[in-house]
Design an enzyme around this catalytic site. Structure first.
Site, short mmCIF file in Angstrom:
data_model
loop_
_atom_site.label_atom_id
_atom_site.label_comp_id
_atom_site.label_asym_id
_atom_site.label_seq_id
_atom_site.Cartn_x
_atom_site.Cartn_y
_atom_site.Cartn_z
CD GLU A 246 -25.02 -23.58 52.47
OE1 GLU A 246 -25.07 -22.83 53.11
OE2 GLU A 246 -24.00 -24.98 52.59
CB CYS B 165 -25.20 -15.02 54.12
SG CYS B 165 -23.99 -16.35 54.39
#
Length: 476
Positions: free
Chosen positions: A222, A256
């Site tokens: 991720e 993110c």
């Protein structure tokens, strides 16, 4: 990655001992029951509800100032929701899936068994230090795995609290937390896990993937990247700023999936920038002292952001910053919301993931031009488009690639539990959340059950008329 077998570090020796004990425990108990798994998830849910204030205090101390409201929303509430959702859907997720058997293989039954992979490792980052440790933990426990977590050294208080609270709920051969810095992280990723889950930067993600490859360990990465925010010509840029400003400057941009740059119709730059600054000033008045505005995690990260902005300022880019009195801040890591118009494309601001409260604004000459600009760069983790027309937005999505996407709102796609969340290309691979998370830590084992006597016995040498009959059946 170093050879962890050759090191004599006590902390790494202890880590390897925990791994060995978890492997042995999994071999002893390969299949935790539905009731046991649901109980594991209930423990997580109860922990967050009862001790959420402690986690908020620890996160606040690690950041030097972290909005308690943002922690409640993005960490505590998110973790509770994912644990509850997984617990409620676990019976369906765990059940075997029947599949059809072709006529040439009848009679017989075929199905997919969903089995835990084994001992899994989770490397979690600092920006959402609790949520990004607990969300994959929930998925791994739902799948019936044993779990080792390596949290970030940038958030030592939160990491210590994660370790102590989980130790109260689970034996170390079930769930263990490994603290430490880069040396421990390197040794951790070199362990022969049955699955390794990493959240963090693309640069470190490459290193993690190489370490896992030595053991042929499957990996979920991720990562991040430069997630674009695109304003279509049919959408009022000032209206878009109302939601985009929140999505960008939440957690001071240390997210993110935060919009990393905005593409606005040529000629609309000024109204968009003015609206962004006005919205930001309304949400976070006096960022120097505002408890709802989060600090940058470290002096090094703050210095990096400052250098990025100064580089483009010196290159002639137009820089807008919210009024900020350093002397009042009481924290040298407060970085005010910043909007930069037309930074050079070769600047660090446009080449690297920003991970801070700085939004570059670029112009586009229509959505075809915007799509081309995005497609010429690495695949982003998220893509956002603002348009009054669903068809326009969907057409734009069909012309681009990203890990996830949202229309007319940033960030919130990751809160839909049944949507898989993950990257593509440089923004990562693999996904989690909801059933996708359960399947990440699950081995789907295909099984075919034949009766004691099966017609396939007839299809063997010496091949003759029966074989020719089966050939015709196969070819239709």
């Amino acid at each position: 990655m170093p050879d962890t077998q050759a090191t004599s570090s006590p902390s790494i020796d202890a880590m390897q001992d925990v791994f060995a004990r978890q492997k042995a425990a999994f071999e002893h108990e390969r299949h935790r029951s539905l009731s046991e798994r649901k109980a594991d998830l209930e423990k997580i849910e109860k922990l967050v509800k009862e001790r959420g204030d402690e986690f908020a205090d620890a996160i606040d101390a690690d950041f030097g100032r972290r909005s308690k409201s943002e922690t409640a929303l993005a960490e505590l509430g998110f973790t509770i929701a994912t644990a509850k959702h997984s617990r409620q859907h676990l019976p369906k997720w765990m059940s075997s899936k029947r599949v059809s058997v072709p006529m040439t293989l009848a009679p017989g039954n075929a199905y997919v068994r969903r089995e835990p992979k084994g001992v899994v490792g989770i490397v979690s980052p600092w920006n959402y230090s609790m949520q990004l440790a607990f969300a994959p933990l929930v998925a791994a426990l739902a799948a019936g795995c044993r779990v080792m977590i390596k949290p970030s050294e940038f958030t030592p208080r939160t990491s210590a609290l994660i370790k102590s609270t989980l130790a109260e709920l689970f034996s170390e051969d079930h769930v263990a937390v490994i603290e430490g810095g880069p040396e421990e992280a390197s040794a951790f990723t070199a362990l022969p896990f049955d699955h390794l889950f990493y959240t963090g930067s693309t640069q470190v993600g490459r290193i993690v993937a190489k370490a896992a490859a030595e053991n042929l360990t499957p990996v979920t990465l991720e990562l991040g990247g430069k997630s674009p925010a695109v304003i279509a010509p049919d959408f009022d840029p000032a209206e878009a700023a109302k939601t985009l400003a929140w999505g960008k400057f939440l957690n001071a941009g240390q997210t993110c999936v935060a919009p990393d740059y905005a593409l606005v119709p040529r000629g609309a730059e000024k109204p968009f920038v003015d609206a962004m600054m006005a919205e930001t000033a309304q949400m976070w008045p006096d960022v120097a002292t505002n408890e709802d505005y989060t600090a940058i995690i470290s002096e090094r990260h703050h210095a990096r952001l400052s250098a990025m902005v100064e580089e483009v300022r010196e290159a002639g880019a137009e820089v807008h910053q919210l009024a900020f009195d350093k002397a009042k801040a009481g924290n040298t890591r407060i970085f005010p919301p910043t909007v930069v118009v037309d930074p050079p494309l070769d600047s660090k601001l446009m080449r690297e993931e920003i991970f801070g409260p700085v939004l570059p604004v670029l112009s586009h000459d229509g959505l075809e031009d915007a799509a081309r600009f995005i497609n010429e760069r690495d695949r982003p983790l998220a893509l956002y488009i603002w348009s009054k027309s669903k068809q326009t937005a969907r057409t734009f999505l069909s012309k681009t690639i990203s890990g996830g996407a949202a229309v007319n709102l940033p960030l919130l796609h990751l809160s839909v539990e049944d949507l898989p969340f993950g990257g593509v290309g440089a923004s990562g691979y693999g996904a989690y959340h909801g059933e996708a998370g359960f399947l990440t830590f699950t081995h789907e084992r295909g099984v075919f059950e034949a009766p004691v006597w099966h017609p396939s016995r007839l299809v063997r040498p010496p091949y003759g008329k029966v074989f020719e009959f089966f050939k015709k059946l196969q070819s239709g």
